[in-house]
Design an enzyme around this catalytic site. Structure first.
Site, short mmCIF file in Angstrom:
data_model
loop_
_atom_site.label_atom_id
_atom_site.label_comp_id
_atom_site.label_asym_id
_atom_site.label_seq_id
_atom_site.Cartn_x
_atom_site.Cartn_y
_atom_site.Cartn_z
N ALA A 289 3.17 -0.72 4.71
CA ALA A 289 2.66 -0.81 6.07
C ALA A 289 2.19 -2.22 6.45
O ALA A 289 2.17 -2.58 7.64
CB ALA A 289 1.51 0.18 6.25
N PRO B 232 0.80 -1.23 0.00
CA PRO B 232 0.00 0.00 0.00
C PRO B 232 0.83 1.28 0.00
O PRO B 232 1.87 1.35 0.65
CB PRO B 232 -0.82 -0.11 1.29
CG PRO B 232 -0.07 -1.07 2.15
CD PRO B 232 0.57 -2.04 1.19
N ASN B 233 0.31 2.25 -0.73
CA ASN B 233 0.85 3.62 -0.82
C ASN B 233 2.14 3.71 -1.64
O ASN B 233 2.62 4.81 -1.91
CB ASN B 233 1.07 4.23 0.58
CG ASN B 233 -0.21 4.30 1.36
OD1 ASN B 233 -1.19 4.86 0.88
ND2 ASN B 233 -0.25 3.71 2.54
N GLU C 185 12.87 -9.29 1.78
CA GLU C 185 12.07 -8.13 2.22
C GLU C 185 12.90 -6.86 2.02
O GLU C 185 14.05 -6.81 2.44
CB GLU C 185 11.73 -8.33 3.71
CG GLU C 185 11.00 -7.16 4.34
CD GLU C 185 10.76 -7.38 5.84
OE1 GLU C 185 10.91 -8.53 6.34
OE2 GLU C 185 10.46 -6.38 6.52
N HIS D 200 12.91 -2.48 2.21
CA HIS D 200 12.32 -1.18 2.55
C HIS D 200 13.24 -0.08 2.07
O HIS D 200 14.47 -0.19 2.23
CB HIS D 200 12.11 -1.04 4.07
CG HIS D 200 11.23 -2.10 4.61
ND1 HIS D 200 9.87 -2.09 4.44
CD2 HIS D 200 11.52 -3.25 5.26
CE1 HIS D 200 9.35 -3.19 4.98
NE2 HIS D 200 10.33 -3.91 5.48
N ARG E 279 13.10 4.83 12.54
CA ARG E 279 11.83 5.56 12.49
C ARG E 279 10.94 5.16 13.68
O ARG E 279 11.44 4.66 14.68
CB ARG E 279 11.16 5.27 11.13
CG ARG E 279 12.06 5.72 9.95
CD ARG E 279 11.40 5.49 8.62
NE ARG E 279 10.17 6.27 8.48
CZ ARG E 279 9.24 6.04 7.56
NH1 ARG E 279 9.41 5.05 6.67
NH2 ARG E 279 8.16 6.78 7.50
N TYR F 188 11.29 8.80 1.10
CA TYR F 188 11.26 7.72 0.10
C TYR F 188 11.93 8.07 -1.22
O TYR F 188 11.99 7.23 -2.12
CB TYR F 188 9.80 7.30 -0.14
CG TYR F 188 9.14 6.76 1.12
CD1 TYR F 188 9.63 5.63 1.75
CD2 TYR F 188 8.03 7.40 1.67
CE1 TYR F 188 9.04 5.15 2.91
CE2 TYR F 188 7.43 6.92 2.83
CZ TYR F 188 7.94 5.80 3.44
OH TYR F 188 7.35 5.32 4.58
N ARG G 55 5.13 10.93 -2.68
CA ARG G 55 4.86 10.68 -1.26
C ARG G 55 6.14 10.89 -0.43
O ARG G 55 7.13 10.17 -0.62
CB ARG G 55 4.42 9.21 -1.13
CG ARG G 55 4.28 8.72 0.27
CD ARG G 55 4.16 7.20 0.31
NE ARG G 55 3.97 6.75 1.67
CZ ARG G 55 4.25 5.53 2.10
NH1 ARG G 55 4.71 4.62 1.26
NH2 ARG G 55 4.06 5.22 3.35
N ASN H 162 8.33 -5.30 -1.03
CA ASN H 162 8.24 -4.17 -0.13
C ASN H 162 6.75 -4.09 0.21
O ASN H 162 5.95 -3.59 -0.58
CB ASN H 162 8.73 -2.88 -0.78
CG ASN H 162 8.66 -1.70 0.19
OD1 ASN H 162 8.02 -1.80 1.24
ND2 ASN H 162 9.31 -0.60 -0.15
C1 DQA Z 1 8.40 1.20 3.73
C2 DQA Z 1 8.44 1.40 5.25
C3 DQA Z 1 7.07 1.13 5.87
O1 DQA Z 1 7.13 1.32 7.27
C4 DQA Z 1 6.04 2.10 5.29
O2 DQA Z 1 4.75 1.80 5.81
C5 DQA Z 1 6.03 2.10 3.82
C6 DQA Z 1 7.31 2.06 3.10
C7 DQA Z 1 9.73 1.57 3.07
O3 DQA Z 1 9.92 1.21 1.91
O4 DQA Z 1 10.57 2.23 3.68
O5 DQA Z 1 4.99 2.25 3.19
O6 DQA Z 1 8.13 -0.17 3.46
#
Ligand code: DQA
Length: 151
Positions: A77, A10-11, A98, A100, A107, A23, A18, A74
């Site tokens: 959340a 998501p997002n 995984e 990020h 954070r 990011y 964003r 990735n």
């Molecule tokens: C993320 C880190 C997550 O905590 C966050 O919710 C994201 C992006 C990252 O790529 O740093 O949406 O996965």
């Protein structure tokens, strides 16, 4: 040559607009293109999928068990909340890395726990888009090593 799956949660469709201070300014399409090129160089093909829905991501993991040798995810959340994604990877036994973009450990505390890390091959965080390069190399190496063992 194997097919790999790159999954975004998501997002992450909003990458580029964003919170660029966290990011970066590369779009998701830009990241996917760079990953396609990298995967090709490593001798693999790459399917890309993004969804804001947990169930769609679970379905994508299930589908990958038929035609993919491994996954880079990735999960955004859902990393910190999704027992369903944890179970999907356990159930399919697909090897995955995984990723990020941000260093989640630098954070908020709610980002420090991942439902995926303990069953991943490994976790890469904090290197921005370069993290996907590292993940693809690691996954390709793992697949090659396993092919050797299987003979
Ligand atoms: C993320 C880190 C997550 O905590 C966050 O919710 C994201 C992006 C990252 O790529 O740093 O949406 O996965």
């Amino acid at each position: 040559m194997s097919q790999l799956l790159l999954l975004h949660g998501p997002n992450l469709n909003l990458l580029g607009e964003r919170e660029p201070g966290i990011y970066g300014d590369l779009s998701l399409a830009g990241i996917e293109k760079a990953c396609q090129d990298k995967a090709e160089k490593l001798g693999h093909s790459l399917r890309c999928f993004q969804s804001n829905s947990e169930g769609a991501l679970v379905d994508a993991v299930h589908a990958a068990r038929h035609d993919c040798a491994g996954v880079i995810i990735n999960a955004g959340a859902y990393t910190h909340t999704s027992v369903a994604l944890h179970d999907a990877f356990r159930g399919t036994r697909l090897p995955f890395v995984e990723v990020h973009l941000s260093n989640v450990y630098a954070r908020e505390a709610f980002r420090h726990h991942s439902y995926l890390s303990a069953i991943a091959i490994g976790v890469i965080c904090g290197f921005g888009p370069q993290g996907y390069d590292f993940a693809l190399e690691a996954l390709a190496r793992k697949i090659a090593d396993e092919a050797k063992v299987e003979g």
